[in-house]
Scaffold this motif. Structure first.
Motif, PDB file in Angstrom:
ATOM      1  N   LEU A 198     -59.532  20.863 -35.535  1.00 46.42           N
ATOM      2  CA  LEU A 198     -60.343  20.216 -34.517  1.00 46.42           C
ATOM      3  C   LEU A 198     -60.038  18.722 -34.522  1.00 46.42           C
ATOM      4  O   LEU A 198     -60.262  18.038 -35.526  1.00 46.42           O
ATOM      5  N   ASP A 199     -59.494  18.229 -33.399  1.00 43.72           N
ATOM      6  CA  ASP A 199     -59.213  16.790 -33.251  1.00 43.72           C
ATOM      7  C   ASP A 199     -58.409  16.236 -34.423  1.00 43.72           C
ATOM      8  O   ASP A 199     -58.792  15.262 -35.063  1.00 43.72           O
ATOM      9  N   ARG A 200     -57.298  16.893 -34.759  1.00 40.32           N
ATOM     10  CA  ARG A 200     -56.394  16.496 -35.837  1.00 40.32           C
ATOM     11  C   ARG A 200     -56.933  16.813 -37.228  1.00 40.32           C
ATOM     12  O   ARG A 200     -56.212  16.695 -38.217  1.00 40.32           O
ATOM     13  N   ASN A 201     -58.195  17.177 -37.346  1.00 46.00           N
ATOM     14  CA  ASN A 201     -58.787  17.486 -38.639  1.00 46.00           C
ATOM     15  C   ASN A 201     -58.723  18.984 -38.914  1.00 46.00           C
ATOM     16  O   ASN A 201     -58.576  19.796 -37.998  1.00 46.00           O
ATOM     17  N   VAL A 202     -58.872  19.342 -40.186  1.00 42.20           N
ATOM     18  CA  VAL A 202     -59.035  20.738 -40.581  1.00 42.20           C
ATOM     19  C   VAL A 202     -60.467  20.900 -41.088  1.00 42.20           C
ATOM     20  O   VAL A 202     -60.913  20.158 -41.969  1.00 42.20           O
ATOM     21  N   VAL A 203     -61.174  21.851 -40.502  1.00 46.96           N
ATOM     22  CA  VAL A 203     -62.569  22.084 -40.868  1.00 46.96           C
ATOM     23  C   VAL A 203     -62.664  23.380 -41.667  1.00 46.96           C
ATOM     24  O   VAL A 203     -62.204  24.432 -41.211  1.00 46.96           O
ATOM     25  N   LEU A 204     -63.231  23.300 -42.856  1.00 47.25           N
ATOM     26  CA  LEU A 204     -63.448  24.469 -43.721  1.00 47.25           C
ATOM     27  C   LEU A 204     -64.917  24.864 -43.675  1.00 47.25           C
ATOM     28  O   LEU A 204     -65.801  23.996 -43.728  1.00 47.25           O
ATOM     29  N   ARG A 205     -65.153  26.165 -43.562  1.00 48.24           N
ATOM     30  CA  ARG A 205     -66.524  26.667 -43.594  1.00 48.24           C
ATOM     31  C   ARG A 205     -66.600  27.859 -44.529  1.00 48.24           C
ATOM     32  O   ARG A 205     -65.699  28.683 -44.548  1.00 48.24           O
ATOM     33  N   TRP A 206     -67.681  27.929 -45.285  1.00 52.45           N
ATOM     34  CA  TRP A 206     -67.877  29.079 -46.163  1.00 52.45           C
ATOM     35  C   TRP A 206     -69.363  29.325 -46.377  1.00 52.45           C
ATOM     36  O   TRP A 206     -70.186  28.434 -46.183  1.00 52.45           O
ATOM     37  N   THR A 207     -69.685  30.549 -46.742  1.00 50.84           N
ATOM     38  CA  THR A 207     -71.063  30.937 -46.999  1.00 50.84           C
ATOM     39  C   THR A 207     -71.137  31.609 -48.358  1.00 50.84           C
ATOM     40  O   THR A 207     -70.355  32.520 -48.653  1.00 50.84           O
ATOM     41  N   MET A 208     -72.089  31.165 -49.172  1.00 50.24           N
ATOM     42  CA  MET A 208     -72.303  31.767 -50.480  1.00 50.24           C
ATOM     43  C   MET A 208     -73.368  32.843 -50.383  1.00 50.24           C
ATOM     44  O   MET A 208     -74.383  32.679 -49.705  1.00 50.24           O
ATOM     45  N   ASN A 209     -73.130  33.961 -51.034  1.00 55.04           N
ATOM     46  CA  ASN A 209     -74.071  35.067 -51.039  1.00 55.04           C
ATOM     47  C   ASN A 209     -75.358  34.679 -51.763  1.00 55.04           C
ATOM     48  O   ASN A 209     -75.343  33.854 -52.686  1.00 55.04           O
ATOM     49  N   PRO A 210     -76.493  35.255 -51.370  1.00 58.90           N
ATOM     50  CA  PRO A 210     -77.733  35.005 -52.109  1.00 58.90           C
ATOM     51  C   PRO A 210     -77.590  35.473 -53.551  1.00 58.90           C
ATOM     52  O   PRO A 210     -76.964  36.491 -53.838  1.00 58.90           O
ATOM     53  N   GLY A 211     -78.156  34.699 -54.452  1.00 56.82           N
ATOM     54  CA  GLY A 211     -78.078  35.040 -55.867  1.00 56.82           C
ATOM     55  C   GLY A 211     -76.926  34.358 -56.584  1.00 56.82           C
ATOM     56  O   GLY A 211     -76.869  34.367 -57.816  1.00 56.82           O
ATOM     57  N   SER A 212     -75.999  33.782 -55.837  1.00 58.90           N
ATOM     58  CA  SER A 212     -74.858  33.085 -56.435  1.00 58.90           C
ATOM     59  C   SER A 212     -75.084  31.584 -56.387  1.00 58.90           C
ATOM     60  O   SER A 212     -75.351  31.012 -55.326  1.00 58.90           O
ATOM     61  N   THR A 213     -75.021  30.953 -57.528  1.00 63.13           N
ATOM     62  CA  THR A 213     -75.206  29.504 -57.602  1.00 63.13           C
ATOM     63  C   THR A 213     -74.133  28.891 -58.484  1.00 63.13           C
ATOM     64  O   THR A 213     -73.563  29.547 -59.354  1.00 63.13           O
ATOM     65  N   CYS A 214     -73.856  27.624 -58.214  1.00 64.07           N
ATOM     66  CA  CYS A 214     -72.895  26.889 -59.037  1.00 64.07           C
ATOM     67  C   CYS A 214     -73.292  25.426 -59.028  1.00 64.07           C
ATOM     68  O   CYS A 214     -74.065  24.986 -58.171  1.00 64.07           O
ATOM     69  N   PHE A 215     -72.773  24.691 -59.962  1.00 65.63           N
ATOM     70  CA  PHE A 215     -73.060  23.261 -60.013  1.00 65.63           C
ATOM     71  C   PHE A 215     -71.819  22.516 -59.530  1.00 65.63           C
ATOM     72  O   PHE A 215     -70.860  22.334 -60.269  1.00 65.63           O
ATOM     73  N   GLY A 216     -71.839  22.135 -58.261  1.00 61.56           N
ATOM     74  CA  GLY A 216     -70.719  21.410 -57.688  1.00 61.56           C
ATOM     75  C   GLY A 216     -69.618  22.337 -57.190  1.00 61.56           C
ATOM     76  O   GLY A 216     -69.296  23.341 -57.834  1.00 61.56           O
ATOM     77  N   THR A 217     -69.071  22.018 -56.028  1.00 58.61           N
ATOM     78  CA  THR A 217     -67.961  22.768 -55.445  1.00 58.61           C
ATOM     79  C   THR A 217     -66.809  21.817 -55.178  1.00 58.61           C
ATOM     80  O   THR A 217     -67.002  20.767 -54.566  1.00 58.61           O
ATOM     81  N   GLY A 218     -65.634  22.193 -55.630  1.00 59.79           N
ATOM     82  CA  GLY A 218     -64.451  21.386 -55.381  1.00 59.79           C
ATOM     83  C   GLY A 218     -63.616  22.000 -54.273  1.00 59.79           C
ATOM     84  O   GLY A 218     -63.493  23.219 -54.171  1.00 59.79           O
ATOM     85  N   ILE A 219     -63.060  21.161 -53.410  1.00 62.52           N
ATOM     86  CA  ILE A 219     -62.179  21.625 -52.333  1.00 62.52           C
ATOM     87  C   ILE A 219     -60.758  21.257 -52.719  1.00 62.52           C
ATOM     88  O   ILE A 219     -60.453  20.084 -52.973  1.00 62.52           O
ATOM     89  N   LEU A 220     -59.883  22.260 -52.801  1.00 61.95           N
ATOM     90  CA  LEU A 220     -58.516  22.076 -53.275  1.00 61.95           C
ATOM     91  C   LEU A 220     -57.523  22.352 -52.153  1.00 61.95           C
ATOM     92  O   LEU A 220     -57.731  23.245 -51.325  1.00 61.95           O
ATOM     93  N   ARG A 221     -56.408  21.595 -52.150  1.00 61.50           N
ATOM     94  CA  ARG A 221     -55.371  21.780 -51.131  1.00 61.50           C
ATOM     95  C   ARG A 221     -54.000  21.801 -51.782  1.00 61.50           C
ATOM     96  O   ARG A 221     -53.764  21.134 -52.799  1.00 61.50           O
ATOM     97  N   SER A 222     -53.081  22.566 -51.170  1.00 64.46           N
ATOM     98  CA  SER A 222     -51.731  22.711 -51.709  1.00 64.46           C
ATOM     99  C   SER A 222     -50.729  22.816 -50.569  1.00 64.46           C
ATOM    100  O   SER A 222     -51.061  23.230 -49.458  1.00 64.46           O
ATOM    101  N   THR A 223     -49.486  22.455 -50.854  1.00 62.22           N
ATOM    102  CA  THR A 223     -48.403  22.625 -49.888  1.00 62.22           C
ATOM    103  C   THR A 223     -47.583  23.881 -50.167  1.00 62.22           C
ATOM    104  O   THR A 223     -46.804  24.305 -49.322  1.00 62.22           O
ATOM    105  N   ASP A 224     -47.767  24.475 -51.359  1.00 61.80           N
ATOM    106  CA  ASP A 224     -46.947  25.626 -51.737  1.00 61.80           C
ATOM    107  C   ASP A 224     -47.764  26.821 -52.228  1.00 61.80           C
ATOM    108  O   ASP A 224     -47.200  27.824 -52.654  1.00 61.80           O
ATOM    109  N   ASN A 225     -49.082  26.711 -52.179  1.00 58.98           N
ATOM    110  CA  ASN A 225     -49.992  27.764 -52.640  1.00 58.98           C
ATOM    111  C   ASN A 225     -49.878  28.009 -54.147  1.00 58.98           C
ATOM    112  O   ASN A 225     -50.289  29.050 -54.643  1.00 58.98           O
ATOM    113  N   ILE A 226     -49.315  27.023 -54.850  1.00 55.15           N
ATOM    114  CA  ILE A 226     -49.190  27.124 -56.308  1.00 55.15           C
ATOM    115  C   ILE A 226     -49.868  25.929 -56.977  1.00 55.15           C
ATOM    116  O   ILE A 226     -50.751  26.096 -57.829  1.00 55.15           O
ATOM    117  N   ASN A 227     -49.450  24.751 -56.596  1.00 54.90           N
ATOM    118  CA  ASN A 227     -49.985  23.518 -57.166  1.00 54.90           C
ATOM    119  C   ASN A 227     -51.046  22.937 -56.233  1.00 54.90           C
ATOM    120  O   ASN A 227     -50.729  22.480 -55.128  1.00 54.90           O
TER     121      ASN A 227
END
Length: 209
Positions: free
Chosen positions: A36-65
């Motif tokens: 959208l407008d040169r940007n990449v928008v990520l969306r996700w939904t967490m299931n009820p009952g699942s919790t975590c402390f902090g979420t990191g967003i990771l990106r790669s050019t080769d799907n490895i690193n």
């Protein structure tokens, strides 16, 4: 003249613009990306009952690193209801494949998804607002000379509608006049050509159902 080959080329550019991850992660209900407008928008939904402390967003050019490009701090998820999140990559890779995945703390990492952020520098038309449900205004890259033929295509290459634009550089799109399908969202490619078939502008938009 606009040929089937040229239409297919634009449709191939269009296809990667929304992608969904094959989840296989118990904490996630969905994980998707769109451009959208040169940007990449990520969306996700967490299931009820699942919790975590902090979420990191990771990106790669080769799907490895993978490299961290952002985070959502605090407690993620909810013990009783699903919770949705959105992250905008404002400095995405342009015209090349990028891979994204989520780091969910002790819950581990999600599967990756890939997307190509296509940026057409020349003769690109835009739709405002984008995405939309009912109405949007299409603005061409230049004012058509005398008249233009504006054609709409679905993502599977089917011609939806064709109309004329006379001495204007814009067209008001009313979704109520078109039937695409029953998907939650649909990408529409539009191509404006002169009467001799020369392409003036191309563009796309996301129509939410």
């Amino acid at each position: 003249m606009m040929t089937k080959k040229s239409i297919l080329f634009y449709l191939l550019l269009l296809l990667p613009l929304v992608t969904f991850s094959q989840l296989y992660h118990p904490a996630l209900r969905d994980f998707s990306a769109f451009t959208l407008d040169r940007n990449v928008v990520l969306r996700w939904t967490m299931n009820p009952g699942s919790t975590c402390f902090g979420t990191g967003i990771l990106r790669s050019t080769d799907n490895i690193n993978f490299t961290a490009i952002g985070s959502i701090e605090g407690v993620c998820g909810n013990t009783e209801v699903p919770v949705s999140y959105t992250f905008v990559d404002s400095f995405p890779l342009i015209n090349k494949t990028a891979y994204y995945k989520l780091s969910l703390g002790l819950l581990g990492e999600s599967n990756s998804l890939s997307i190509i952020n296509i940026v057409l520098e020349d003769n690109k038309a835009i739709a405002k607002p984008q995405p939309f449900k009912q109405y949007t205004l299409i603005q061409f890259a230049e004012t058509p000379i005398d008249q233009a033929i504006l054609t709409f295509f679905s993502i599977d290459g089917r011609k939806i509608y064709e109309t004329k634009v006379i001495n204007s550089n814009e067209y008001f799109y009313n979704a109520g006049n078109f039937y695409v399908n029953n998907d939650y969202s649909q990408h529409i490619l539009f191509v404006a050509t002169r009467p001799d078939g020369q392409i003036i502008s191309t563009g796309l938009f996301v129509q939410l159902q």
